[in-house]
Design a protein around this motif. Structure first.
Motif, mmCIF file in Angstrom:
data_model
loop_
_atom_site.group_PDB
_atom_site.id
_atom_site.type_symbol
_atom_site.label_atom_id
_atom_site.label_comp_id
_atom_site.label_asym_id
_atom_site.label_seq_id
_atom_site.Cartn_x
_atom_site.Cartn_y
_atom_site.Cartn_z
ATOM 1 N N LEU A 40 0.859 -1.177 0.000
ATOM 2 C CA LEU A 40 0.000 0.000 0.000
ATOM 3 C C LEU A 40 0.899 1.231 0.000
ATOM 4 N N TRP A 41 0.546 2.246 -0.784
ATOM 5 C CA TRP A 41 1.298 3.501 -0.802
ATOM 6 C C TRP A 41 0.337 4.637 -1.102
ATOM 7 N N CYS A 42 0.812 5.870 -0.950
ATOM 8 C CA CYS A 42 -0.069 7.001 -1.233
ATOM 9 C C CYS A 42 0.679 8.140 -1.898
ATOM 10 N N ARG A 43 -0.086 9.003 -2.498
ATOM 11 C CA ARG A 43 0.418 10.236 -3.107
ATOM 12 C C ARG A 43 -0.367 11.383 -2.483
ATOM 13 N N LEU A 44 0.345 12.408 -2.024
ATOM 14 C CA LEU A 44 -0.292 13.573 -1.401
ATOM 15 C C LEU A 44 -0.392 14.696 -2.424
ATOM 16 N N ASN A 45 -1.572 15.295 -2.539
ATOM 17 C CA ASN A 45 -1.788 16.453 -3.402
ATOM 18 C C ASN A 45 -2.428 17.554 -2.575
ATOM 19 N N ILE A 46 -1.894 18.746 -2.668
ATOM 20 C CA ILE A 46 -2.474 19.904 -1.982
ATOM 21 C C ILE A 46 -2.940 20.857 -3.074
ATOM 22 N N VAL A 47 -4.257 21.102 -3.100
ATOM 23 C CA VAL A 47 -4.867 21.879 -4.176
ATOM 24 C C VAL A 47 -5.284 23.244 -3.644
ATOM 25 N N ASP A 48 -4.822 24.287 -4.332
ATOM 26 C CA ASP A 48 -5.171 25.659 -3.963
ATOM 27 C C ASP A 48 -6.642 25.944 -4.211
ATOM 28 N N GLY A 49 -7.203 26.761 -3.328
ATOM 29 C CA GLY A 49 -8.557 27.267 -3.506
ATOM 30 C C GLY A 49 -8.516 28.788 -3.526
ATOM 31 N N PRO A 77 -2.214 -2.831 -4.297
ATOM 32 C CA PRO A 77 -2.073 -3.725 -5.448
ATOM 33 C C PRO A 77 -3.421 -4.349 -5.816
ATOM 34 N N LEU A 78 -3.649 -4.498 -7.100
ATOM 35 C CA LEU A 78 -4.891 -5.115 -7.572
ATOM 36 C C LEU A 78 -5.026 -6.538 -7.046
ATOM 37 N N LYS A 113 -14.018 6.356 -4.217
ATOM 38 C CA LYS A 113 -13.413 5.258 -4.981
ATOM 39 C C LYS A 113 -13.148 5.778 -6.395
ATOM 40 N N VAL A 114 -11.974 5.521 -6.904
ATOM 41 C CA VAL A 114 -11.606 5.971 -8.236
ATOM 42 C C VAL A 114 -11.730 4.797 -9.195
ATOM 43 N N ASN A 115 -12.559 4.957 -10.207
ATOM 44 C CA ASN A 115 -12.706 3.907 -11.213
ATOM 45 C C ASN A 115 -11.389 3.732 -11.954
ATOM 46 N N LYS A 116 -11.143 2.546 -12.407
ATOM 47 C CA LYS A 116 -9.887 2.265 -13.106
ATOM 48 C C LYS A 116 -9.698 3.203 -14.301
ATOM 49 N N ARG A 117 -10.774 3.561 -14.994
ATOM 50 C CA ARG A 117 -10.665 4.481 -16.122
ATOM 51 C C ARG A 117 -10.185 5.856 -15.690
ATOM 52 N N GLU A 118 -10.530 6.264 -14.438
ATOM 53 C CA GLU A 118 -10.179 7.594 -13.956
ATOM 54 C C GLU A 118 -8.798 7.650 -13.340
ATOM 55 N N ALA A 119 -8.189 6.500 -13.078
ATOM 56 C CA ALA A 119 -6.894 6.471 -12.399
ATOM 57 C C ALA A 119 -5.847 7.203 -13.236
ATOM 58 N N ILE A 120 -4.989 7.914 -12.554
ATOM 59 C CA ILE A 120 -3.933 8.663 -13.229
ATOM 60 C C ILE A 120 -3.085 7.687 -14.023
ATOM 61 N N GLY A 121 -2.847 8.018 -15.287
ATOM 62 C CA GLY A 121 -2.014 7.172 -16.130
ATOM 63 C C GLY A 121 -2.795 6.130 -16.914
ATOM 64 N N SER A 122 -4.086 5.960 -16.619
ATOM 65 C CA SER A 122 -4.822 4.880 -17.274
ATOM 66 C C SER A 122 -5.080 5.160 -18.750
ATOM 67 N N ASN A 131 -1.955 1.983 -13.036
ATOM 68 C CA ASN A 131 -2.973 1.044 -13.516
ATOM 69 C C ASN A 131 -2.965 -0.259 -12.737
ATOM 70 N N ASP A 132 -1.864 -0.586 -12.108
ATOM 71 C CA ASP A 132 -1.734 -1.852 -11.393
ATOM 72 C C ASP A 132 -2.232 -1.775 -9.959
ATOM 73 N N TYR A 133 -2.952 -0.716 -9.630
ATOM 74 C CA TYR A 133 -3.389 -0.502 -8.251
ATOM 75 C C TYR A 133 -4.880 -0.200 -8.168
ATOM 76 N N TRP A 134 -5.456 -0.559 -7.030
ATOM 77 C CA TRP A 134 -6.807 -0.164 -6.657
ATOM 78 C C TRP A 134 -6.657 1.170 -5.953
ATOM 79 N N GLN A 135 -7.492 2.148 -6.278
ATOM 80 C CA GLN A 135 -7.301 3.499 -5.741
ATOM 81 C C GLN A 135 -8.527 4.005 -4.998
#
Length: 148
Positions: A40-49, A77-78, A113-122, A131-135
């Protein structure tokens, strides 16, 4: 605009309260991460408002409130089930659940839950191993007051 100081506080809080205690491999904005494809791993994103002025006064004494969103993209992992990733999403939500953390006021986080189609890089399978991960994404809205 979210200041560099605020970003540092968010990253430090996440590292100290989530990543380190849970041994969660974390990729911070614009940093490389060598991922172990079996964990399991994560990516942190901080989005300006938007930023609003909240007080009057001399230029250096005015106060501003900026809203933003901390997005914790969790990847498992899937074909390994949802238990580990859901448990981690729950831990993230508990840390940032409608309370101040290091001067930053967090609202109520939620999980998406992010659909596989929406996953970054898909869209381009050669561009990323995501693509090789459940997100699951944990969305943590926040606001911070600063002088400017």
């Amino acid at each position: 605009m979210i200041t560099a100081e605020t970003i540092k506080k968010i990253n430090t809080s996440f590292r100290d309260m989530v990543a380190m205690p849970n041994n969660l491999l974390t990729q911070y904005d614009n940093q490389k991460l060598d991922r172990n494809h079996s964990c399991l791993w994560c990516r942190l994103n901080i989005v300006d408002g938007e930023t609003e002025q909240t007080s009057l006064g001399d230029i250096d004494e005015r106060e501003f409130e900026t809203v933003g969103v901390l997005i914790v993209q969790l990847f498992a992992p899937l074909n390994t089930g949802e238990k580990a990733i859901r448990n981690m999403a729950e831990k993230v939500c508990k840390v940032f659940m409608a309370r101040p953390v290091d001067g930053i006021d967090y609202d109520v986080p939620y999980v998406r839950k992010v659909n596989k189609r929406e996953a970054i890089g898909s869209r381009n399978p050669s561009s990323s191993m995501v693509n090789d991960y459940w997100q699951l994404n944990v969305i943590c809205p926040f606001s911070v007051e600063e002088q400017g």
